[in-house]
Motif scaffolding. Structure first.
Motif, PDB file in Angstrom:
ATOM      1  N   TYR A   1       7.079   4.592   0.834  1.00 59.46           N
ATOM      2  CA  TYR A   1       6.699   4.303  -0.205  1.00 59.46           C
ATOM      3  C   TYR A   1       7.731   2.923  -1.088  1.00 59.46           C
TER       4      TYR A   1
ATOM      5  N   PRO B   1      11.997  12.983  -2.648  1.00 62.32           N
ATOM      6  CA  PRO B   1      12.310  13.164  -4.478  1.00 62.32           C
ATOM      7  C   PRO B   1      13.015  11.486  -4.282  1.00 62.32           C
TER       8      PRO B   1
ATOM      9  N   TYR C   1       3.347  13.430  11.055  1.00 63.76           N
ATOM     10  CA  TYR C   1       2.873  11.598  11.001  1.00 63.76           C
ATOM     11  C   TYR C   1       4.458  11.718   9.150  1.00 63.76           C
TER      12      TYR C   1
ATOM     13  N   PHE D   1       5.162  14.659  -0.482  1.00 59.96           N
ATOM     14  CA  PHE D   1       6.374  13.864  -0.910  1.00 59.96           C
ATOM     15  C   PHE D   1       7.635  14.108  -0.854  1.00 59.96           C
TER      16      PHE D   1
ATOM     17  N   SER E   1       3.073  14.816   6.911  1.00 58.30           N
ATOM     18  CA  SER E   1       2.095  15.245   6.749  1.00 58.30           C
ATOM     19  C   SER E   1       1.394  15.675   8.551  1.00 58.30           C
TER      20      SER E   1
ATOM     21  N   PHE F   1       2.750   1.388  -0.273  1.00 58.22           N
ATOM     22  CA  PHE F   1       2.666   1.517   1.027  1.00 58.22           C
ATOM     23  C   PHE F   1       3.548   0.478   1.866  1.00 58.22           C
TER      24      PHE F   1
ATOM     25  N   GLU G   1      -3.028  14.947   3.283  1.00 55.64           N
ATOM     26  CA  GLU G   1      -2.353  15.429   2.521  1.00 55.64           C
ATOM     27  C   GLU G   1      -0.780  15.436   2.708  1.00 55.64           C
ATOM     28  N   GLN G   2      -0.394  14.317   2.032  1.00 50.32           N
ATOM     29  CA  GLN G   2       0.723  14.140   2.331  1.00 50.32           C
ATOM     30  C   GLN G   2       1.816  14.962   1.584  1.00 50.32           C
TER      31      GLN G   2
ATOM     32  N   GLN H   1       8.432   2.183  -5.004  1.00 53.59           N
ATOM     33  CA  GLN H   1       7.657   2.247  -6.716  1.00 53.59           C
ATOM     34  C   GLN H   1       9.058   1.815  -6.988  1.00 53.59           C
TER      35      GLN H   1
ATOM     36  N   PHE I   1      10.251   6.592  -1.498  1.00 54.73           N
ATOM     37  CA  PHE I   1       9.467   7.777  -1.434  1.00 54.73           C
ATOM     38  C   PHE I   1       9.294   8.491   0.075  1.00 54.73           C
TER      39      PHE I   1
ATOM     40  N   TYR J   1       5.813   8.602   6.825  1.00 59.23           N
ATOM     41  CA  TYR J   1       5.348   7.873   5.459  1.00 59.23           C
ATOM     42  C   TYR J   1       6.735   7.129   4.958  1.00 59.23           C
TER      43      TYR J   1
ATOM     44  N   SER K   1       3.880   3.559   8.338  1.00 56.25           N
ATOM     45  CA  SER K   1       3.615   4.960   8.244  1.00 56.25           C
ATOM     46  C   SER K   1       3.839   5.100   9.709  1.00 56.25           C
TER      47      SER K   1
ATOM     48  N   GLN L   1       6.011  -0.151 -12.067  1.00 57.88           N
ATOM     49  CA  GLN L   1       5.126  -0.384 -11.014  1.00 57.88           C
ATOM     50  C   GLN L   1       4.841   0.965 -10.395  1.00 57.88           C
ATOM     51  N   LYS L   2       3.327   0.079  -9.303  1.00 55.00           N
ATOM     52  CA  LYS L   2       2.628   1.808  -9.125  1.00 55.00           C
ATOM     53  C   LYS L   2       3.432   1.607  -7.789  1.00 55.00           C
ATOM     54  N   VAL L   3       2.595   2.597  -7.796  1.00 49.23           N
ATOM     55  CA  VAL L   3       3.320   3.246  -6.381  1.00 49.23           C
ATOM     56  C   VAL L   3       2.700   2.576  -4.871  1.00 49.23           C
TER      57      VAL L   3
END
Lengths: 113, 114
Positions: free
Chosen positions: A35, A106, A31, A104, A95, A45, A101-102, A37, A91, A33, A48, A41-43
């Protein structure tokens, strides 16, 4: 310990140009993904990917974005015509099958001028 | 819609003080919960996770979190903070609605005074 890697670490591009961000997920993960940021601000999505197709995508992931697994190891995010507001840290994550659990990478800092 | 809310976006405290960061999520299905930490200029690191079982989970660096299903909460705690704990903390929930994704909260940035 295996880890997710991303290249480049920093990409600067002109508005309207195409960029490809690259990721090498952990080898036995299935899997993948992306993302992003935006600074301060927030991360968020984006998308996927599983079994060579998009599993889920957000409203941010419009027609300007695409993902691909061109070979057995890379996972790429393409932005066709970059906008100023695409400037962000991107990012990649991966998984194992059926595991939430993913792991990430750098990140790649994309700066659109 | 699924969402994650974090309280106390900015917190100032002294070393050795106790820390609690609030997190509430909005999702009715099975959740897998995470706390990540992001030090300045660095990428996300997993602090701890909850999938099932004991609702009190322990993570790295002395952090723990408690899942309270009835309150849709997953608060992060540390009994005694250090200056090096100054960072951004993100609560996140992984959901499976046919597709898979992780939804992050807006983050909380505690500032620990030496």
């Amino acid at each position: 310990e295996p880890e997710v890697t991303q290249t480049p670490s920093h990409q600067v591009t002109q508005m309207g140009q195409e960029v490809i961000l690259r990721c090498v997920p952990i080898s036995n993960h299935l899997y993948f993904y992306w993302y992003r940021q935006i600074l301060g601000q927030k991360v968020e999505f984006l998308v996927s990917f599983y079994n060579n197709e998009i599993s889920e995508k957000s409203e941010i992931f419009d027609d300007q974005f695409s993902v691909e697994r061109p070979d057995g190891s890379n996972f790429t995010l393409k932005i066709r015509s970059t906008k100023l507001e695409d400037s962000a840290m991107y990012f990649c994550a991966s998984s194992e099958p059926f595991r939430p659990e993913q792991f990430f990478g750098p990140g790649t800092r994309l700066t659109v001028l | 819609a699924q969402s994650v809310s974090q309280h106390n976006h900015h917190v100032i405290l002294s070393e050795a003080a106790s820390l609690e960061l609030g997190c509430n999520y909005s999702y009715g299905g099975t959740v897998n919960l995470f706390w990540y930490v992001q030090y300045p200029g660095q990428h996300l690191q997993l602090l701890l996770k909850y999938f099932s079982g004991d609702p009190l989970v322990k993570g790295i660096k002395g952090f723990e979190a408690e899942f309270i299903k009835s309150k849709f909460s997953f608060n992060l705690r540390k009994p005694s903070v250090q200056w090096s704990d100054t960072a951004e903390y993100f609560c996140a929930v992984y959901i499976n609605t046919g597709g898979f994704k992780t939804i992050f909260g807006a983050g909380t940035r505690p500032f620990v005074k030496a």
